[in-house]
Motif scaffolding. Structure first.
Motif, PDB file in Angstrom:
ATOM      1  N   ARG A 178       0.690  -1.915  -0.154  1.00 16.07           N
ATOM      2  CA  ARG A 178       0.041  -0.153  -0.299  1.00 16.07           C
ATOM      3  C   ARG A 178       1.007   0.757   0.175  1.00 16.07           C
ATOM      4  O   ARG A 178       1.958   1.038   0.865  1.00 16.07           O
ATOM      5  N   ASP A 179       0.215   2.166  -0.836  1.00 12.95           N
ATOM      6  CA  ASP A 179       1.136   3.155  -0.807  1.00 12.95           C
ATOM      7  C   ASP A 179       2.520   2.933  -1.385  1.00 12.95           C
ATOM      8  O   ASP A 179       3.805   3.487  -0.198  1.00 12.95           O
ATOM      9  N   GLY A 180       2.982   2.208  -1.874  1.00 16.63           N
ATOM     10  CA  GLY A 180       4.824   1.909  -1.826  1.00 16.63           C
ATOM     11  C   GLY A 180       4.858   0.955  -0.250  1.00 16.63           C
ATOM     12  O   GLY A 180       6.715   0.860  -0.014  1.00 16.63           O
ATOM     13  N   ARG A 181       4.196   1.053   0.252  1.00 15.11           N
ATOM     14  CA  ARG A 181       5.144  -0.007   2.150  1.00 15.11           C
ATOM     15  C   ARG A 181       4.309  -0.927   1.691  1.00 15.11           C
ATOM     16  O   ARG A 181       3.609  -1.437   1.714  1.00 15.11           O
ATOM     17  N   TRP A 182       4.887  -1.927   2.512  1.00 18.32           N
ATOM     18  CA  TRP A 182       4.212  -3.321   2.533  1.00 18.32           C
ATOM     19  C   TRP A 182       4.249  -3.630   4.268  1.00 18.32           C
ATOM     20  O   TRP A 182       4.698  -3.269   4.811  1.00 18.32           O
ATOM     21  N   TYR A 183       2.539  -4.384   3.697  1.00 20.76           N
ATOM     22  CA  TYR A 183       2.238  -4.930   5.415  1.00 20.76           C
ATOM     23  C   TYR A 183       2.086  -6.458   4.694  1.00 20.76           C
ATOM     24  O   TYR A 183       1.770  -7.000   4.194  1.00 20.76           O
ATOM     25  N   ARG A 184       2.086  -6.520   6.032  1.00 17.05           N
ATOM     26  CA  ARG A 184       1.889  -8.072   6.658  1.00 17.05           C
ATOM     27  C   ARG A 184       0.460  -8.357   6.781  1.00 17.05           C
ATOM     28  O   ARG A 184       0.397  -7.413   8.432  1.00 17.05           O
ATOM     29  N   VAL A 185      -0.322  -8.760   6.930  1.00 17.05           N
ATOM     30  CA  VAL A 185      -1.654  -8.429   7.032  1.00 17.05           C
ATOM     31  C   VAL A 185      -1.897 -10.175   8.074  1.00 17.05           C
ATOM     32  O   VAL A 185      -2.478 -11.047   7.621  1.00 17.05           O
ATOM     33  N   ARG A 186      -3.157  -9.919   8.849  1.00 17.83           N
ATOM     34  CA  ARG A 186      -3.147 -11.119   9.868  1.00 17.83           C
ATOM     35  C   ARG A 186      -4.434 -10.612  10.505  1.00 17.83           C
ATOM     36  O   ARG A 186      -3.927  -9.959  11.691  1.00 17.83           O
ATOM     37  N   LYS A 187      -5.678 -11.096   9.713  1.00 14.88           N
ATOM     38  CA  LYS A 187      -7.204 -11.325  10.420  1.00 14.88           C
ATOM     39  C   LYS A 187      -7.188 -12.683  11.190  1.00 14.88           C
ATOM     40  O   LYS A 187      -7.056 -13.702  10.938  1.00 14.88           O
ATOM     41  N   GLN A 188      -8.189 -12.165  12.276  1.00 11.72           N
ATOM     42  CA  GLN A 188      -8.947 -12.915  13.267  1.00 11.72           C
ATOM     43  C   GLN A 188     -10.191 -13.094  13.144  1.00 11.72           C
ATOM     44  O   GLN A 188     -10.665 -12.024  13.288  1.00 11.72           O
ATOM     45  N   LYS A 189     -11.123 -14.344  12.892  1.00  9.94           N
ATOM     46  CA  LYS A 189     -12.513 -13.773  13.445  1.00  9.94           C
ATOM     47  C   LYS A 189     -12.315 -13.989  14.901  1.00  9.94           C
ATOM     48  O   LYS A 189     -12.144 -15.166  15.574  1.00  9.94           O
ATOM     49  N   LEU A 190     -13.222 -13.457  15.879  1.00 10.17           N
ATOM     50  CA  LEU A 190     -13.797 -13.579  16.740  1.00 10.17           C
ATOM     51  C   LEU A 190     -14.897 -14.821  17.078  1.00 10.17           C
ATOM     52  O   LEU A 190     -15.934 -15.130  16.235  1.00 10.17           O
ATOM     53  N   ALA A 191     -15.004 -14.754  17.930  1.00  7.53           N
ATOM     54  CA  ALA A 191     -16.628 -16.085  18.844  1.00  7.53           C
ATOM     55  C   ALA A 191     -17.899 -15.124  17.742  1.00  7.53           C
ATOM     56  O   ALA A 191     -18.988 -15.970  17.404  1.00  7.53           O
ATOM     57  N   ASP A 192     -18.147 -13.618  18.359  1.00  9.85           N
ATOM     58  CA  ASP A 192     -19.349 -13.216  18.034  1.00  9.85           C
ATOM     59  C   ASP A 192     -18.870 -12.915  16.393  1.00  9.85           C
ATOM     60  O   ASP A 192     -20.100 -11.521  15.734  1.00  9.85           O
ATOM     61  N   GLY A 193     -18.405 -13.161  15.543  1.00  3.68           N
ATOM     62  CA  GLY A 193     -18.471 -12.861  14.055  1.00  3.68           C
ATOM     63  C   GLY A 193     -17.275 -11.407  14.429  1.00  3.68           C
ATOM     64  O   GLY A 193     -17.281 -11.211  12.766  1.00  3.68           O
ATOM     65  N   SER A 194     -17.274 -11.273  14.888  1.00  2.00           N
ATOM     66  CA  SER A 194     -16.521  -9.506  14.534  1.00  2.00           C
ATOM     67  C   SER A 194     -14.360  -9.910  14.483  1.00  2.00           C
ATOM     68  O   SER A 194     -13.981 -11.288  14.471  1.00  2.00           O
ATOM     69  N   VAL A 195     -14.412  -9.002  13.357  1.00  2.00           N
ATOM     70  CA  VAL A 195     -12.542  -9.305  13.301  1.00  2.00           C
ATOM     71  C   VAL A 195     -11.799  -8.550  13.595  1.00  2.00           C
ATOM     72  O   VAL A 195     -12.013  -7.455  13.189  1.00  2.00           O
ATOM     73  N   ILE A 196     -10.532  -9.000  13.759  1.00  2.00           N
ATOM     74  CA  ILE A 196      -9.628  -7.930  13.874  1.00  2.00           C
ATOM     75  C   ILE A 196      -8.587  -8.556  13.203  1.00  2.00           C
ATOM     76  O   ILE A 196      -8.467  -9.272  12.678  1.00  2.00           O
TER      77      ILE A 196
END
Lengths: 1279, 125
Positions: free
Chosen positions: A741-759
């Motif tokens: 993104r915009d010339g910068r690299w990110y490592r994205v880790r997503k996690q789904k919580l029990a109530d379905g929300s995602v961090i």
């Protein structure tokens, strides 16, 4: 004479005058019947004076002729008479026995006289005594024989060539030289065996020679051997003329100098070869004299330095060095007289003509003479600029990698395949709290939290096995201080070209804070859930006075049983209620007003449970009449809920703090994909999102808008697809992914919580990406340096397999890179170098050596040999342990081949020199024998070391020194090219030796006369033979004289003896003489017998060659000897017995000589017996001589044994028994020639004489050969 | 011709000293001795006055010993002849050695040898 004979035959018979002539003339005339046998009718009277017979003894005796003709001539004679019937006249020579028993040579000229009708009438003959002439011929023949022997046995080739060039006579040496048989040569001309190159010269030369112009008396000439190869002969010619001066033929003497010629051609070839090498090698070569002034340089050096040779020659070598200091340093280290030979290459900086300095790999050596004196210095220089550049590029690339590794802000670690840290960077050590040295060599597992080890190992195995290229994981590590560090680790494998993993690189990011936030969030969520699920209502009822009438027990069931009974009490009257609290009056007011109440909160202290919070709600109750009856309601114990709420509020705030504190972006969406919260870190890097990110915004809008703004290059041109992909990932988060993104690299880790929300966490990995990129780049650089260098390079692992090979390496050996990767260094090495290779590899890989250099052979794919300068250097891992080895190879096949060829050629030359049967020598200007070969050593009797310490003058015969000096000077001054002569040398033991010496000028490398090379052929044997021949003829003359002298001497001796004896007898008979006189008379008598013995020997000696060997009866001969001595033996009282077989085969020799041998043995036996008796042996025990003859018909020899009992002889005497002049007799008794002469006589007869001791005396045994199968039929001439 | 019973010895030798020595010795020994210097003279002397025994040399000028011996044997086959010769060997030697009344002594030899050889032959006669 012939005319006279003609005259006689034409008359009817010999006339009176003619008879007169024949009476006294030199020719005996005879007339004989033409019958067979010839019967003489008339013989002239002079026959008696010539042959001793009276005519009347001859005439009429039919057997006379056969009886008097020599047995060997009989058959000739008979044939002659046969022939006469065919021819009219005939001339014969044969031998006739003189009446005195000697044979005379006669010439018999016969004419067959025929009658009128042609019938045979009689034979007219003339006999001429030609004995004298024959003897002359004999002498001539002997001389001819001598010449022939000399000619044939000469070790030098000798030929006699007719004027037309045809061979007339060739000797053995020449036949061996050219390989033809005598027959073949006699059908050839000199031109047939001359090399075509020499035809013209040979013909001119011969013409000059024959015409009397000497031309070159000797010349070196090429011949063609029968087998076709060239041979060289040193030819000396001379002309042979008859007495009138007409040239008859030429005599040639040829010494085989093929070897010498070959050697000199070989030398020439080598010189050319060396020059060729010097000219063509790719390495610069420079030769400097001992003052380090350049005397030679090759084109390669000119090319490297940019100078022309004329600019370098004569200059100090400093001109080619980068600096004066370097030049001087090399002078101290190498280029001096004391330097030890170090053939290893070294690197020195040189300077080109254009001033450019370059590194040169150099091999510097001294060139020494055979004494070890330094003559010059040789430098072989290779420009290694390019090689060094490649090395430098490699080093630089490695350095960059090292720096980027070291300086990275993320923790980085290099782990080998055995799972140990090879290298860790500063960031990592800071993260873990350990020092670098505490980590290197340890395993990651030693630092990983025990719960995470297994997983980490499993993931690593997947990477090292090649199953995965990399993995990302969250690992807990234990800080040195004991606390847990959360990291996100990304591990990728570094592979070689084959795709094999060499090691792994791990990058670790500290995510402890993030993990803490996550934990906090998880806890808070749980509390909220508890809070929500709390259900603890109790029902109650009160009367009109607000006193409890009912209370459901469930609330109280956990209370202690003694707790107060609420029935009948109002709420504020209950134990543990503080009724003074201000809430109660307001509550009682509500109750008085009969108003319902909701969620009235109060606290009550309950023993063992502390303060409890309750809330209660109630409604007034009225009967049908509307009369107030009390309240009914529920009470909640909200103590737990209150506490939870308090905690939740506390957690909520802590979560926020944690969220804000983590160093990566954090975003939370609810189950409906609507934005809930994010931390400021997330917003800081996405400032444009700040306005948009309000709680409730859908995820899709957020992501799509960013993509539309162009933040994600990945989404370009495929927006919908990309957004769909992102949403899919959002709903089903699995592993982490990377996004730009915009010339910068990110490592994205997503996690789904029990109530379905995602961090989701957004870790910026731009730097890690850059590191990776740099690593890749560095690897690429390394790889390209490795691959593109012209030097063959390869890497092999500790298991001894090639793991990396470059193009140059593969090309050198003719393989493709992939073919080589499956091989070990030994497989591609030459079998003879495998051991060395293995030794070097193990030296390197065991860490005992950091680098090794060698020149070794490889095997090209096509099977040919490839020589390469090979350097192996150790590559250590960060622990300092040997990890692999780098091999660098440079093709030196051409140089090696040249070296090899030179060496072989040198060896060939050396062996030619060493193995030559002809002596060879190199004498320097100072006449020192600087080089000699074995043949010369053998010839002169010295060892090589001894000879090489001597000068020419030590081995030259004094009488030939002057001549030798003269020839040397002429050679050294260049007046002559070569010289050949026969000269005398001195053997180590002082003997004089004869050698055929051929000398030539020897020039040094500059072409200056440096000495004289000589080839010496041992001709001592030839010379000695010549001398012996002369000696023998002298001896023969002496012998002849001796025989005459002997007889003459015996006369006076006899008189002296008799006179002395007479006096003695008179003394015996009473004549008065004093004893002194008597003893002297005895001495005189004794001396005469001594002299007589000497004379006897001389007679035998003189007789040796006087007559022919002939068969004789040796028993007769023995009897003769016995008779000669029997009187003396009888007088001395010595018995002699002879035993011989009835018949004995004859032997061949001179019976008189043989008799002398027996006589000699008998005399010795007699003397021995006498001497034994004198020394006290006693008369009874000794005095017997035995002679026995044994003729065993099964053997081809006859044996004669003569034994006595006169005592044994010692071994030392036995050894010298047959030596001339050796005697054991008292001085005056014998001259010591007897047995040596006996030995000589028996030897001449082809027999053997040996002596051996018996029990009490000596036994001589003579064996003589018997002519095979002729013994009976051979007539005895003497009758 | 003083005493007829004396043994008459003819000595043939070309060396005067030799003749004198032998003459002197054998005269002392009681022989009647005649000496001549050549073979021819020897024959003449023998024919004129036959001797009982002859001592002769072989190599002499004018009629050598062999000839003399041949002639003497022809005259008187059992005449004892003592040959004194300086030559170790000669052709006729074997013939002579076969005869008991011829003795060959090689010069130089002692007077006793000569004397005893002569005695033996005279006895054998």
């Amino acid at each position: 004479m012939v005319a006279q004979r003609e005259k006689i035959t034409s008359t009817e018979g010999p006339s009176g005058n003619l008879l007169q002539f024949f009476e006294h003339g030199p020719t005996v005339m005879y007339l004989a019947e033409s019958s067979d046998p010839v019967r003489f009718r008339f013989v002239s009277a002079n026959v008696e004076s010539h042959f001793g017979y009276k005519p009347e003894e001859i005439v009429g005796d039919a057997g006379f002729r056969l009886a008097t003709v020599h047995p060997e001539d009989k058959s000739n004679l008979l044939n002659g008479i046969d022939a006469l019937t065919k021819a009219r006249s005939l001339s014969q020579t044969y031998r006739i026995r003189h009446k005195d028993g000697t044979y005379r040579w006669v010439q018999d000229d016969l004419v067959l006289l025929r009658g009128r009708n042609g019938e045979k009438v009689e034979i007219l003959g003339y006999l001429t005594d030609i004995t004298a002439q024959k003897q002359g011929e004999e002498v001539l023949r002997e001389s001819e024989q001598q010449f022939r022997n000399t000619f044939n046995r000469a070790t030098i080739g000798m030929i006699i060539v007719g004027l037309g060039g045809q061979f007339q006579r060739v000797n053995q040496a020449f036949r061996e030289f050219v390989g033809y048989s005598e027959k073949e040569l006699l059908e050839k001309t000199i031109q047939d065996i001359t090399h075509p190159d020499g035809w013209g010269a040979t013909n001119n030369d011969r013409a000059r020679l024959i015409s009397g112009d000497d031309g070159n008396p000797t010349l070196e000439k090429k011949y063609i051997h029968k087998e076709g190869h060239e041979i060289w002969g040193l030819t000396s010619r001379s002309v042979i003329k008859d007495s009138l001066g007409n040239t008859l033929h030429t005599l040639g003497q040829i010494v085989d100098i093929t070897d010498k010629k070959k050697a000199s051609e070989e030398l020439n070839r080598q010189k050319t070869l060396f020059e060729g090498i010097f000219r063509d090698v790719p390495d610069g070569m420079v030769l400097a004299d001992t003052n380090r002034s350049i005397i030679m340089c090759n084109p390669a050096l000119e090319r490297i330095l940019g100078y022309g040779s004329e600019e370098l020659l004569g200059k100090q070598a400093s001109i080619i060095y980068a600096s004066r200091e370097e030049y001087e340093r090399q002078g101290r280290v190498r280029f001096n007289f004391n330097a030890k030979e170090k053939p290893e290459p070294y690197e020195v900086n040189y300077r080109r003509k254009n001033g450019e300095v370059f590194p040169g790999e150099t091999v510097g050596t001294s060139i020494r003479d055979s004494q070890g004196n330094t003559l010059a210095f040789l430098g072989v220089i290779r420009d290694v600029t390019e090689r060094n550049k490649a090395d430098a590029a490699l080093r630089e690339s490695e350095e960059r990698f090292r720096r980027s590794f070291e300086d990275a802000r993320v923790g980085m670690a290099l782990v080998d395949l055995e799972g140990r840290y090879l290298r860790v960077n500063r960031a990592l050590t800071r993260m873990f709290g350990y020092a670098k040295r505490e980590m290197v060599g340890k395993r990651p597992a030693d630092f990983i939290h025990p719960d995470d080890r297994a997983k980490n190992e499993r993931l690593r195995d997947q990477v090292t096995s090649g199953e995965k290229r990399s993995f990302t994981n969250e690992n807990r590590y234990l800080h040195k201080k004991g606390h847990v560090i959360w990291t996100e680790i990304n591990v990728s494998a570094i592979r070689n070209r084959r795709g094999e993993v060499l090691y792994t690189v791990g990058q670790l990011q500290d995510i402890t804070k993030r993990r803490k936030a996550e934990d906090a969030l998880r806890q808070s969520e749980k509390r909220l859930k508890d809070f929500a699920s709390l259900e603890a209502d109790r029902f109650w009822e009160t009367d009109e006075h607000h006193r409890f009438t009912y209370l459901s027990t469930n609330v109280e069931k956990n209370l202690p049983p003694s707790f107060d009974d609420p029935i009948g009490k109002t709420r504020w009257e209950r134990v543990g209620i503080d009724s003074s609290d201000e809430i109660w009056p307001r509550h009682r007011r509500d109750l008085e007003m009969r108003r319902p109440f909701r969620n009235f909160r109060y606290t009550q202290i309950i023993p063992s449970r502390g303060i409890r919070h309750f809330k209660t709600s109630g409604k007034p109750l009225f009967d049908e009449k509307g009369k107030f009856k009390g309240y009914r309601g529920t009470t909640h114990d909200e103590t737990e809920a209150m506490e939870a709420k308090e905690r939740a509020v506390d957690l909520q705030s802590r979560f926020h703090v944690a969220m804000e504190n983590i160093s990566e972006g954090f975003v939370l969406y609810d189950a409906d994909d609507r934005f809930v919260a994010c931390n400021s870190d997330f917003l800081e890097t996405r400032p444009d999102l700040a306005k948009m990110l309000v709680p409730g915004v859908p995820y899709e809008d957020v992501i799509r808008q960013q993509a539309e703004f162009g933040h994600f290059p990945e989404a370009e041109g495929r927006l919908d697809e990309w957004v769909a992909g992102q949403i899919e990932k959002h709903h089903n988060p699995s592993s982490a992914y990377e996004i730009l993104r915009d010339g910068r690299w990110y490592r994205v880790r997503k996690q789904k919580l029990a109530d379905g929300s995602v961090i989701s966490f957004h870790l910026e990995i731009t730097e890690i990406k850059q590191r990776e990129e740099e690593l890749r780049e560095s690897e690429e650089k390394f790889r390209s340096a490795f691959e593109k260098t012209a030097i063959g390079m390869a890497l092999f692992d500790t298991d001894g397999r090639l793991s990396l090979v470059n193009e140059a390496f593969a090309k050198l050996l003719g393989y493709s890179i992939s073919e080589l990767l499956s091989k070990s260094p030994a497989e591609i090495s030459h079998p003879e170098d495998r051991e060395k290779t293995a030794r070097m590899s193990s030296l390197i890989l065991s860490g005992k050596s950091d680098s090794e250099h060698t020149e070794k052979r490889y095997i090209h794919k096509n099977g040919s040999e490839v020589w390469a300068m090979t350097s192996i250097a150790l590559v250590r891992n960060a622990l300092g342990e040997p990890a692999s080895a780098v091999v660098q190879i440079q093709d030196i096949t051409a140089r090696k081949k040249a070296e090899q060829a030179l060496k072989e050629s040198e060896e060939r030359f050396r062996s030619l020199f060493e193995k030559s049967a002809i002596g060879m020598v190199l004498a320097g200007r100072d006449a020192r024998l600087s080089l000699v070969n074995n043949a010369l050593c053998d010839f002169l009797g010295y060892s090589k070391e001894e000879l090489e310490r001597r000068t020419l003058w030590d081995i030259t015969h004094p009488d030939d020194k002057k001549e030798t000096l003269r020839h040397r000077e002429r050679l050294l001054k260049g007046i002559t090219d070569s010289h050949h002569w026969e000269k005398r040398y001195i053997h180590k033991d002082g003997r004089t030796l004869w050698g055929h010496s051929s000398t030539t000028l020897f020039r040094d490398a500059e072409g200056q006369p440096a000495g004289v090379a000589g080839v010496v052929q041992d001709i001592t044997g030839v010379k000695e033979t010549q001398r012996e021949l002369v000696q023998a003829s002298k001896l023969a003359t002496l012998g002849g004289m001796a025989a005459g002298i002997a007889h003459e001497l015996n006369q006076p001796l006899q008189i002296i003896r008799i006179a002395a004896d007479h006096c003695l007898i008179k003394v015996e008979k009473g004549l008065e003489v004093d004893e002194a006189i008597t003893s002297r008379l005895e001495r005189i008598a004794g001396q005469t017998s001594r002299m007589s013995q000497i004379i006897d020997h001389m007679q035998v000696f003189g007789r040796v060659d006087s007559s022919e060997s002939e068969p004789f009866d040796l028993v007769e001969s023995i009897n003769g000897a016995v008779k000669l001595i029997i009187n003396e033996l009888n007088l001395a009282d010595i018995k002699i017995s002879t035993m011989s077989p009835q018949t004995c085969r004859q032997v061949i020799g001179h019976s008189v000589q043989f008799e002398q041998v027996i006589l000699n043995l008998l005399t010795n036996a007699r003397d021995a017996i006498a001497s034994k008796r004198q020394s006290g042996g006693g008369r009874n025990n000794t005095g017997h001589i035995e002679i026995s003859v044994e003729d065993d018909r099964d053997l081809d020899c006859v044996r004669i044994l003569v034994s006595d009992d006169g005592g044994t002889i010692s071994n030392t005497v036995m050894e010298r028994l047959f030596d001339p002049f050796f005697t054991t007799k008292d001085t005056g008794k014998g001259m010591g020639l007897g047995l040596s002469i006996s030995y000589g006589i028996i030897d001449a007869m082809g027999g053997k004489i040996i002596a051996a001791n018996t029990a009490n005396g000596v036994k001589f045994s003579i064996s003589l050969p018997v002519p095979s199968a002729r013994s009976s039929s051979f007539p005895s001439i003497m009758g | 011709m003083t005493k007829p019973q004396k043994t008459h010895l003819l000595i043939v030798d070309d060396e005067p000293e030799m003749r004198e020595e032998l003459f002197s010795f054998f005269t002392d020994e009681g022989f009647r001795v005649t000496t001549v210097s050549t073979g021819e003279e020897g024959i003449e002397a023998y024919l004129a006055d036959p001797a009982d025994a002859v001592i002769t040399d072989i190599r002499m000028p004018r009629g050598d010993g062999h000839e003399l011996i041949e002639r003497l044997q022809a005259e008187k086959p059992d005449l004892p002849i003592l040959i004194l010769t300086g030559q170790g060997s000669f052709k006729q030697r074997d013939t002579y050695l076969g005869k008991s009344l011829i003795t060959v002594l090689k010069k130089p030899t002692g007077l006793r040898e000569i004397s005893s050889a002569l005695d033996r032959m005279l006895q054998r006669r």
